[in-house]
Design a protein around this motif. Sequence first.
Motif, short mmCIF file in Angstrom:
data_model
loop_
_atom_site.label_atom_id
_atom_site.label_comp_id
_atom_site.label_asym_id
_atom_site.label_seq_id
_atom_site.Cartn_x
_atom_site.Cartn_y
_atom_site.Cartn_z
N TYR A 110 19.02 23.84 6.32
CA TYR A 110 17.79 23.13 5.97
C TYR A 110 18.12 21.92 5.10
CZ TYR A 110 15.01 26.94 7.84
OH TYR A 110 14.44 27.84 8.69
N ILE A 111 17.26 20.92 5.17
CA ILE A 111 17.44 19.68 4.42
C ILE A 111 16.82 19.85 3.03
CG2 ILE A 111 16.87 17.21 4.39
CD1 ILE A 111 18.55 17.93 6.80
N LYS A 112 17.58 19.48 2.00
CA LYS A 112 17.01 19.54 0.64
C LYS A 112 16.54 18.16 0.19
CE LYS A 112 19.79 23.47 -0.96
NZ LYS A 112 20.72 23.61 0.18
N ALA A 113 17.26 17.13 0.65
CA ALA A 113 16.92 15.76 0.26
C ALA A 113 17.41 14.81 1.35
CB ALA A 113 17.60 15.42 -1.07
N ILE A 114 16.82 13.62 1.40
CA ILE A 114 17.33 12.65 2.36
C ILE A 114 17.98 11.49 1.61
CG2 ILE A 114 15.56 13.26 4.06
CD1 ILE A 114 14.76 10.14 3.37
N PRO A 115 19.06 10.94 2.17
CA PRO A 115 19.79 9.88 1.47
C PRO A 115 19.31 8.49 1.84
CG PRO A 115 21.02 10.57 3.40
CD PRO A 115 19.73 11.34 3.42
N LEU A 116 19.20 7.62 0.85
CA LEU A 116 19.08 6.19 1.11
C LEU A 116 20.45 5.62 0.72
CD1 LEU A 116 15.60 5.48 -0.56
CD2 LEU A 116 16.06 5.74 1.88
N LEU A 117 21.17 5.11 1.70
CA LEU A 117 22.56 4.73 1.45
C LEU A 117 22.67 3.36 0.77
CD1 LEU A 117 25.33 6.10 2.06
CD2 LEU A 117 25.53 4.57 4.00
N ILE A 118 23.33 3.35 -0.38
CA ILE A 118 23.51 2.10 -1.13
C ILE A 118 24.83 1.45 -0.71
CG2 ILE A 118 23.67 1.07 -3.43
CD1 ILE A 118 22.39 3.80 -4.45
N THR A 119 25.91 2.23 -0.76
CA THR A 119 27.23 1.73 -0.32
C THR A 119 27.92 2.83 0.47
OG1 THR A 119 28.26 2.57 -2.34
CG2 THR A 119 27.57 0.27 -2.36
N GLY A 120 28.96 2.44 1.22
CA GLY A 120 29.75 3.42 1.97
C GLY A 120 29.28 3.60 3.40
N LEU A 121 29.67 4.72 3.99
CA LEU A 121 29.38 4.97 5.40
C LEU A 121 29.32 6.48 5.64
CD1 LEU A 121 29.16 3.07 7.93
CD2 LEU A 121 31.56 3.58 8.38
N ILE A 122 28.30 6.91 6.37
CA ILE A 122 28.18 8.33 6.74
C ILE A 122 28.14 8.43 8.26
CG2 ILE A 122 26.71 10.40 6.65
CD1 ILE A 122 25.72 9.45 3.90
N LYS A 123 28.91 9.37 8.78
CA LYS A 123 28.97 9.55 10.24
C LYS A 123 28.11 10.75 10.63
CE LYS A 123 32.72 11.42 12.16
NZ LYS A 123 34.07 11.58 12.73
N ILE A 124 27.21 10.54 11.58
CA ILE A 124 26.38 11.63 12.09
C ILE A 124 26.88 11.98 13.49
CG2 ILE A 124 24.03 12.34 12.75
CD1 ILE A 124 24.33 11.93 9.75
N TYR A 125 27.22 13.25 13.69
CA TYR A 125 27.81 13.64 14.97
C TYR A 125 27.41 15.06 15.34
CZ TYR A 125 31.24 16.13 12.08
OH TYR A 125 31.83 16.97 11.17
N LYS A 126 27.70 15.40 16.58
CA LYS A 126 27.42 16.74 17.06
C LYS A 126 28.75 17.36 17.46
CE LYS A 126 23.63 18.95 19.43
NZ LYS A 126 23.47 19.82 18.27
N GLU A 127 28.90 18.64 17.18
CA GLU A 127 30.13 19.31 17.57
C GLU A 127 29.86 20.16 18.80
OE1 GLU A 127 32.26 21.95 14.72
OE2 GLU A 127 33.32 20.07 14.28
N GLU A 128 30.64 19.94 19.86
CA GLU A 128 30.45 20.72 21.08
C GLU A 128 31.17 22.06 20.93
OE1 GLU A 128 31.93 17.93 24.04
OE2 GLU A 128 29.85 17.52 24.60
N GLU A 129 30.85 22.99 21.86
CA GLU A 129 31.46 24.33 21.80
C GLU A 129 32.99 24.25 21.75
OE1 GLU A 129 28.61 24.59 24.54
OE2 GLU A 129 27.60 24.76 22.61
N ASN A 130 33.54 23.29 22.52
CA ASN A 130 35.01 23.20 22.59
C ASN A 130 35.62 22.50 21.37
OD1 ASN A 130 34.30 20.56 22.96
ND2 ASN A 130 34.95 20.43 25.10
N GLY A 131 34.78 22.21 20.38
CA GLY A 131 35.30 21.58 19.16
C GLY A 131 35.32 20.07 19.20
N ASN A 132 35.00 19.48 20.36
CA ASN A 132 34.94 18.01 20.46
C ASN A 132 33.80 17.46 19.63
OD1 ASN A 132 37.07 17.93 22.15
ND2 ASN A 132 35.94 17.33 23.99
N GLU A 133 34.03 16.32 19.01
CA GLU A 133 32.97 15.65 18.26
C GLU A 133 32.32 14.59 19.12
OE1 GLU A 133 34.31 13.87 14.67
OE2 GLU A 133 34.91 15.77 13.77
N VAL A 134 31.00 14.58 19.15
CA VAL A 134 30.30 13.49 19.83
C VAL A 134 29.60 12.66 18.76
CG1 VAL A 134 28.52 12.88 21.51
CG2 VAL A 134 29.94 14.90 21.89
N LEU A 135 30.08 11.43 18.59
CA LEU A 135 29.48 10.55 17.59
C LEU A 135 28.08 10.14 18.03
CD1 LEU A 135 29.69 8.60 15.11
CD2 LEU A 135 30.59 6.91 16.70
#
Length: 212
Positions: free
Chosen positions: A46-71
Amino acid sequence: SMDIAEVVKTNFPQLASSTSLIEEIGKIGVLNDYDKNTIVLKENAYIKAIPLLITGLIKIYKEEENGNEVLLYYIKPGETCIVSVMAGEKNKKAKVKGVVEEDCSVILIPKSKLFNLRKNFPNWNLYIYEQFNDKFDEVIDMVKVLTFSKKEKRLEDYLIKKSALNKSKTVNKSHQEIANELGSSREVISRLLKKLEKEGKIELSLRKIQIL
């Protein structure tokens, strides 16, 4: 706090166009820093808070069953995480993962405050709509990349199979014929064939493809 209000003014022009919204975020926001590789969004949590990004970079991805990351997309300075906003608003679990790609600073907005922002601040809604729009475009671009690389693989497999069937290193087909057989367009196939030629895998001549 004064701090957060200043940060909003400098980094979030869309939110800053409303004085009352700046004040509200100043009251409810919490400044936080995350180091590279920190997991900031866990799948099925569950989400506790949402970020407003000031600096930096966040990657949002999904992990498949086989462990592959889908950006899916990156959250860049001035942006927020729309997946978190939606999951937070609906009190649902996140279906994706978020990891810090470059050290980042954020303003955290507690989940409990989202409804009030949506209800009372049109500029907040406008900001969220724009975020949806931008991220949708980014996801579409990712899909294009994925289907393109899949097509390249399919084309390679096709050429190898054809040459094996004909027991010959030469495939006598026009680009249009190959496109028809692979359910693609001639332009895409021609572009992919040129790419394969550049990589030294094939040699192209008229109606003929030599596998190297």
